[in-house]
Scaffold this active site. Structure first.
Site, PDB file in Angstrom:
ATOM      1  N   SER A 374       0.840  -1.193   0.000  1.00 45.71           N
ATOM      2  CA  SER A 374       0.000   0.000   0.000  1.00 45.71           C
ATOM      3  C   SER A 374       0.870   1.237   0.000  1.00 45.71           C
ATOM      4  CB  SER A 374      -0.950  -0.010   1.182  1.00 45.71           C
ATOM      5  OG  SER A 374      -1.879  -1.050   1.018  1.00 45.71           O
ATOM      6  N   THR A 375       1.175   1.651  -1.196  1.00 43.59           N
ATOM      7  CA  THR A 375       2.152   2.706  -1.428  1.00 43.59           C
ATOM      8  C   THR A 375       1.766   3.405  -2.719  1.00 43.59           C
ATOM      9  OG1 THR A 375       3.865   1.319  -0.414  1.00 43.59           O
ATOM     10  CG2 THR A 375       4.631   3.120  -1.784  1.00 43.59           C
ATOM     11  N   ILE A 376       2.203   4.657  -2.878  1.00 42.32           N
ATOM     12  CA  ILE A 376       2.069   5.297  -4.182  1.00 42.32           C
ATOM     13  C   ILE A 376       3.439   5.793  -4.615  1.00 42.32           C
ATOM     14  CG2 ILE A 376      -0.327   5.988  -3.820  1.00 42.32           C
ATOM     15  CD1 ILE A 376       2.199   8.752  -3.950  1.00 42.32           C
ATOM     16  N   SER A 393       3.740   6.202   1.559  1.00 40.61           N
ATOM     17  CA  SER A 393       3.021   4.978   1.881  1.00 40.61           C
ATOM     18  C   SER A 393       2.463   4.952   3.289  1.00 40.61           C
ATOM     19  CB  SER A 393       3.988   3.793   1.716  1.00 40.61           C
ATOM     20  OG  SER A 393       3.414   2.586   2.145  1.00 40.61           O
ATOM     21  N   MET A 455       5.652   0.773  -6.961  1.00 39.09           N
ATOM     22  CA  MET A 455       5.291   0.515  -5.581  1.00 39.09           C
ATOM     23  C   MET A 455       4.996  -0.965  -5.344  1.00 39.09           C
ATOM     24  SD  MET A 455       1.967  -0.287  -6.086  1.00 39.09           S
ATOM     25  CE  MET A 455       1.039  -0.092  -4.596  1.00 39.09           C
TER      26      MET A 455
END
Length: 563
Positions: A374-376, A393, A455
């Protein structure tokens, strides 16, 4: 004459290589964005548009990155936000210098292995309050802005404030990933994020006025609003009420760190990552090992090429997991880990006919250096060629899902990466940063400079290596390089492997014959990460950008001022 002929052949080869770098390849789904002006590429089109608008208002790549990142926290809160951490690489075109920023948060000072044992905790709860480190994102924005920004914070955060206050319709992947059922009982989660009686659909409107108010405070008061003000008091009181050990001092004293990027070469290109406490050294180690094999001759995503990359991943990650932690607490042998000498030894361990289901980390005896999905990832480039490669993130989806009253954002669970055995580089300790998964990247050769990232938790270093190979070994432009099917291995042991089903069945069968245990993923799967890239061709002062079809994203160029 013979010498001239040889030089001419070399010249033609270089010209052909340059042309291929910017040409479409067969099967490429979309074109690169090309402009003399700035471009912003993010995993969500509203964020890309916001960053491009900031460029049109006179901002630079740093300003655009902050604005785009702030919007990302509103429109994709399940992967990032001001409750998480931030890392950045910044390429300054006029000097050619590359700057690194580590804004990963530390643990509360009182949070130690012994303190948890006294509470009967012997294993980290992935969504427990003990996994909440002091978030570093806002401090990262402040550090970026103070050193390189040009426009005021209230201007940069205005788009994010607008979307939080007035709402935005969910895009397709927004709706697919929005609800995290495992967090429904976390304090504040449902009240903040679940606004509909049924599962959300594309086009459903989401508003977060509490987050709009938090962003207004940051716009008005900068980092102090988050780390030394009423918001801080609200956060500490809330975390304490839920069993946390956080104090006002833990927030007030936190500072990000400007760091020197680390690098290696790969077939004439220089590839840069940030140093530990991140996993970037694993990407460089992978590339060093891969360089020992003729991947270009093997063919793109062939059995031999994929086998080499998968085996290189295992070897590089084994070393990373053994040695990497917070360098302020533990000496880390970075130079040795990314050395060509170590790669030569590790490459010899690869059996081309058999997958290794267990690998042993290197025994590095020389003197040590003293210094989730769960990251951008987003990248920006401005008209002058300055490049930001930024990743941010919450770690797992929404992090812990804890949302303090009236603040509108969830806290990360980055501390879940700590180990509770004492004496290890990544052992839990007070005011310590964990081994981090999120990494931005940069690569260059001659006049070509590329800011890129992909990511996805432990996917990232191995995805970086695959991207670099696509560009360097197979001559792909950055859009084609992002679109290619990818593999990922989320574990550190075993022969298990995740792979997009768009890799041909005969290739997968060949890998299985060598012992790889493949689980298929859908085409353009979220599990292999979502990426972005921007390119500066400084010989022509032209910018290029790419966006990943695995996201709701887009690369959006700046409009020129025609007034």
């Amino acid at each position: 004459m013979k010498r001239f002929a040889c030089l001419f052949v070399v010249f033609l080869s270089c010209v052909a290589s340059l042309a291929q770098q910017f040409s479409s390849v067969p099967g490429q789904g979309r074109s690169m964005v090309v402009s003399k002006f700035g471009i912003v590429s993010t995993p969500q089109f509203l964020a890309s548009q916001a960053g491009a608008h900031i460029l049109e208002q006179g901002g630079n790549a740093i300003d655009a990155a902050i604005a785009a990142n702030a919007v990302m926290g509103v429109v994709q809160p399940y992967v990032n936000g001001i409750g998480g951490d931030l890392f950045m690489l910044y390429y300054e075109a006029k000097t050619g210098k590359l700057y690194g920023l580590n804004s990963s948060g530390w643990t509360p000072k009182a949070l130690t292995i012994d303190a948890l044992k006294a509470k009967g905790v012997t294993e980290m709860n992935p969504i427990g309050v003990e996994t909440i480190d002091v978030p570093g994102a806002v401090a990262g924005w402040d550090a970026m802005h103070s050193r390189f920004g040009t426009l005021p914070f209230n201007q940069l955060l205005a788009p994010a404030i607008y979307y939080a206050q007035n709402g935005f319709p969910l895009a397709e992947r927004n709706a697919r990933y929005w609800v995290a059922k495992r967090l429904m009982n976390q304090p504040g989660y449902k009240e903040t994020y679940i606004l509909w009686p049924d599962a959300p659909k594309p086009g459903d409107l989401f508003k977060n006025p509490a987050l709009a108010n938090s962003l207004r405070q940051i716009a008005a008061h900068g980092r102090d609003a988050f780390y030394n003000g009423p918001m801080t008091e609200t956060m500490v009181k809330f975390l304490d009420a839920n069993g946390g050990m956080h104090t006002l001092e833990d927030f007030r004293d936190f500072q990000p760190e400007w760091v020197e990027p680390v690098s290696t070469t790969y077939h004439g290109w220089t590839v840069y990552e940030l140093p530990p406490n991140g996993q970037g050294v694993a990407a460089l180690s992978m590339l060093n090992i891969m360089e020992h094999f003729p991947l270009a001759q093997y063919g793109h995503n062939s059995v031999d090429a994929l086998h080499v990359m998968i085996e290189a991943k295992k070897l590089a990650y084994a070393d990373m997991y053994k040695y990497v932690g917070d360098p302020r607490f533990t000496a880390i042998p970075v130079k040795q880990m990314i050395s060509k000498e170590l790669a030569d030894k590790r490459a010899k361990l690869i059996d081309m006919q058999k997958a290794a289901c267990q690998v042993v980390p290197s025994d590095i005896e020389t003197e040590l250096d003293k210094h989730g999905n769960s990251t951008i990832y987003l990248s920006t480039i401005d008209k002058d060629g300055n490049i930001v490669s930024l990743i941010q993130s919450n770690y797992a989806g929404y992090g812990t899902g804890f949302v303090a009253p009236g603040l509108g954002f969830s806290f990360q669970n980055r501390g879940d990466l700590f180990r509770l055995e004492p004496g290890l580089p990544n052992s839990l300790a007070g005011h310590k940063r964990p081994l981090h998964t999120i990494i931005p990247a940069f690569m260059e050769k001659g006049d070509i400079h590329i800011g890129f990232g992909i990511m996805g938790g432990w996917n990232q270093a191995q995805a970086h290596a695959q991207f670099v190979s696509n560009v360097v070994d197979f001559g792909m432009n950055v859009q084609a390089a992002l679109e290619q099917p990818r593999f990922t291995k989320e574990t550190f042991e075993g022969c298990d492997l995740l792979m997009e089903q768009t890799i041909p069945s005969e290739i997968r069968a060949g890998l299985e014959q060598r012992g790889h245990e493949i689980k298929l993923l859908e085409p353009f799967s979220f599990s292999v990460g979502q990426g972005a890239a921007v390119v500066r061709d400084s010989s022509r002062n032209v910018n290029f950008a790419a966006s990943d079809p695995r996201s709701d994203g887009a690369a959006i160029p700046q409009e020129p001022d025609t007034k």
